[in-house]
Design a protein around this motif. Structure first.
Motif, mmCIF file in Angstrom:
data_model
loop_
_atom_site.group_PDB
_atom_site.id
_atom_site.type_symbol
_atom_site.label_atom_id
_atom_site.label_comp_id
_atom_site.label_asym_id
_atom_site.label_seq_id
_atom_site.Cartn_x
_atom_site.Cartn_y
_atom_site.Cartn_z
ATOM 1 N N GLY A 188 0.784 -1.226 0.000
ATOM 2 C CA GLY A 188 0.000 0.000 0.000
ATOM 3 C C GLY A 188 0.814 1.272 0.000
ATOM 4 O O GLY A 188 0.256 2.362 -0.119
ATOM 5 N N HIS A 189 2.122 1.164 0.113
ATOM 6 C CA HIS A 189 2.999 2.335 0.122
ATOM 7 C C HIS A 189 3.821 2.360 -1.166
ATOM 8 O O HIS A 189 3.692 1.493 -2.022
ATOM 9 C CB HIS A 189 3.912 2.291 1.346
ATOM 10 C CG HIS A 189 3.183 2.498 2.630
ATOM 11 N ND1 HIS A 189 3.164 3.699 3.294
ATOM 12 C CD2 HIS A 189 2.430 1.644 3.376
ATOM 13 C CE1 HIS A 189 2.441 3.592 4.400
ATOM 14 N NE2 HIS A 189 1.976 2.356 4.472
ATOM 15 N N GLY A 190 4.684 3.364 -1.292
ATOM 16 C CA GLY A 190 5.486 3.443 -2.499
ATOM 17 C C GLY A 190 6.359 4.675 -2.536
ATOM 18 O O GLY A 190 6.750 5.209 -1.499
ATOM 19 N N TYR A 191 6.638 5.139 -3.752
ATOM 20 C CA TYR A 191 7.540 6.269 -3.971
ATOM 21 C C TYR A 191 6.965 7.206 -5.023
ATOM 22 O O TYR A 191 6.329 6.764 -5.982
ATOM 23 C CB TYR A 191 8.905 5.792 -4.473
ATOM 24 C CG TYR A 191 9.641 4.877 -3.535
ATOM 25 C CD1 TYR A 191 10.410 5.385 -2.487
ATOM 26 C CD2 TYR A 191 9.571 3.488 -3.698
ATOM 27 C CE1 TYR A 191 11.098 4.538 -1.632
ATOM 28 C CE2 TYR A 191 10.252 2.634 -2.843
ATOM 29 C CZ TYR A 191 11.013 3.166 -1.813
ATOM 30 O OH TYR A 191 11.684 2.328 -0.961
ATOM 31 N N THR A 192 7.232 8.478 -4.837
ATOM 32 C CA THR A 192 6.975 9.484 -5.867
ATOM 33 C C THR A 192 8.299 9.828 -6.537
ATOM 34 O O THR A 192 9.251 10.246 -5.861
ATOM 35 C CB THR A 192 6.361 10.760 -5.264
ATOM 36 O OG1 THR A 192 5.043 10.462 -4.787
ATOM 37 C CG2 THR A 192 6.275 11.870 -6.312
ATOM 38 N N LEU A 193 8.364 9.642 -7.849
ATOM 39 C CA LEU A 193 9.540 9.994 -8.632
ATOM 40 C C LEU A 193 9.300 11.349 -9.282
ATOM 41 O O LEU A 193 8.275 11.544 -9.947
ATOM 42 C CB LEU A 193 9.799 8.954 -9.724
ATOM 43 C CG LEU A 193 9.875 7.486 -9.282
ATOM 44 C CD1 LEU A 193 10.153 6.600 -10.494
ATOM 45 C CD2 LEU A 193 10.929 7.289 -8.211
ATOM 46 N N THR A 194 10.211 12.275 -9.087
ATOM 47 C CA THR A 194 10.111 13.592 -9.706
ATOM 48 C C THR A 194 11.032 13.660 -10.916
ATOM 49 O O THR A 194 12.187 13.223 -10.846
ATOM 50 C CB THR A 194 10.481 14.692 -8.704
ATOM 51 O OG1 THR A 194 9.520 14.677 -7.637
ATOM 52 C CG2 THR A 194 10.469 16.072 -9.363
ATOM 53 N N LEU A 195 10.497 14.188 -12.008
ATOM 54 C CA LEU A 195 11.255 14.299 -13.241
ATOM 55 C C LEU A 195 11.550 15.763 -13.556
ATOM 56 O O LEU A 195 10.707 16.635 -13.318
ATOM 57 C CB LEU A 195 10.502 13.683 -14.410
ATOM 58 C CG LEU A 195 10.289 12.156 -14.375
ATOM 59 C CD1 LEU A 195 9.065 11.783 -13.553
ATOM 60 C CD2 LEU A 195 10.164 11.590 -15.784
ATOM 61 N N GLU A 196 12.733 16.005 -14.085
ATOM 62 C CA GLU A 196 13.110 17.309 -14.604
ATOM 63 C C GLU A 196 13.691 17.103 -15.990
ATOM 64 O O GLU A 196 14.555 16.233 -16.177
ATOM 65 C CB GLU A 196 14.137 17.989 -13.691
ATOM 66 C CG GLU A 196 13.580 18.340 -12.308
ATOM 67 C CD GLU A 196 14.612 18.980 -11.407
ATOM 68 O OE1 GLU A 196 15.790 19.109 -11.833
ATOM 69 O OE2 GLU A 196 14.258 19.337 -10.263
#
Length: 206
Positions: A188-196
């Motif tokens: 139920g959890h995870g990661y947010t990946l930010t892109l530039e």
């Protein structure tokens, strides 16, 4: 414009509860998994994705997880991001297998090239996940192009599996964990990946 890909591990299943190998087995969420996801939704841990593009691996546990978190959303399936297939070891535990010669040889392999009978090797799984990530990244780049013209943020939500997420994180952020298993989030959890500039540059756990 904000550009983010959210990787979410599905909720708790019987496989988690009984510590089974069950990558390719299409099992649903356990009652505990449904209850825990509803709790996490109430705690508002999940990223906003009202205008996002949604993806699952097509297995019941990822479909149910997406629906419980974000409701009935149109979405695409990326089968390349399914969990590792364990072949003859599917739905069996360490206790079931610990004296099986093929299993002993498989878990003793350090090269990553040994496959479980009828299943995948770590090396083969990793190659498949890299291809799945390429596909997901490509779809997200199309989202970036779309919002660049219309305004807003580029957001993609991928509901998948623990081993899948760990492999993606290890590929994107090499050397930041002593072992890729350390990347596996709780169900139920995870990661947010930010892109530039369309490149994955940082992450945040949730």
């Amino acid at each position: 414009m904000k550009s983010q890909i959210h990787l979410i591990r599905h909720g708790i299943t019987e496989g988690n509860q009984r510590r089974l190998y069950y990558g390719a087995s299409d099992i649903p969420l356990a009652d505990e998994g449904v209850a825990e996801l509803k709790k996490l939704v109430k705690e508002a841990i999940y990223p906003q994705a009202d205008e996002g593009d949604f993806y699952t691996t097509g297995l019941k546990r990822t479909e149910q997880t997406l629906a419980l978190i974000y409701g009935d959303r149109e979405h695409e399936v990326i089968p390349e991001l399914k969990e590792m297939g364990f072949g003859d070891f599917e739905m069996k535990s360490y206790e079931d297998l610990k004296e099986v010669p093929e299993y002993v040889g498989w878990i003793s392999d350090k090269s990553g090239s040994a496959a479980s009978p009828g299943g995948e090797s770590i090396a083969g799984f990793s190659m498949r996940i890299k291809e799945g990530l390429r596909i997901l990244h490509g779809k997200h780049q199309l989202k970036e192009l779309s919002v660049r013209h219309s305004g807003g943020d580029a957001v993609s939500v991928m509901v998948c599996h623990g081993g899948t997420i760990a492999t993606i994180m290890d590929v994107c952020f090499p050397g930041q964990r002593e072992h890729f298993f350390k990347w596996i989030p709780d169900p139920g959890h995870g990661y947010t990946l930010t892109l530039e500039k369309s490149e994955i540059v940082r992450y945040e756990a949730f």
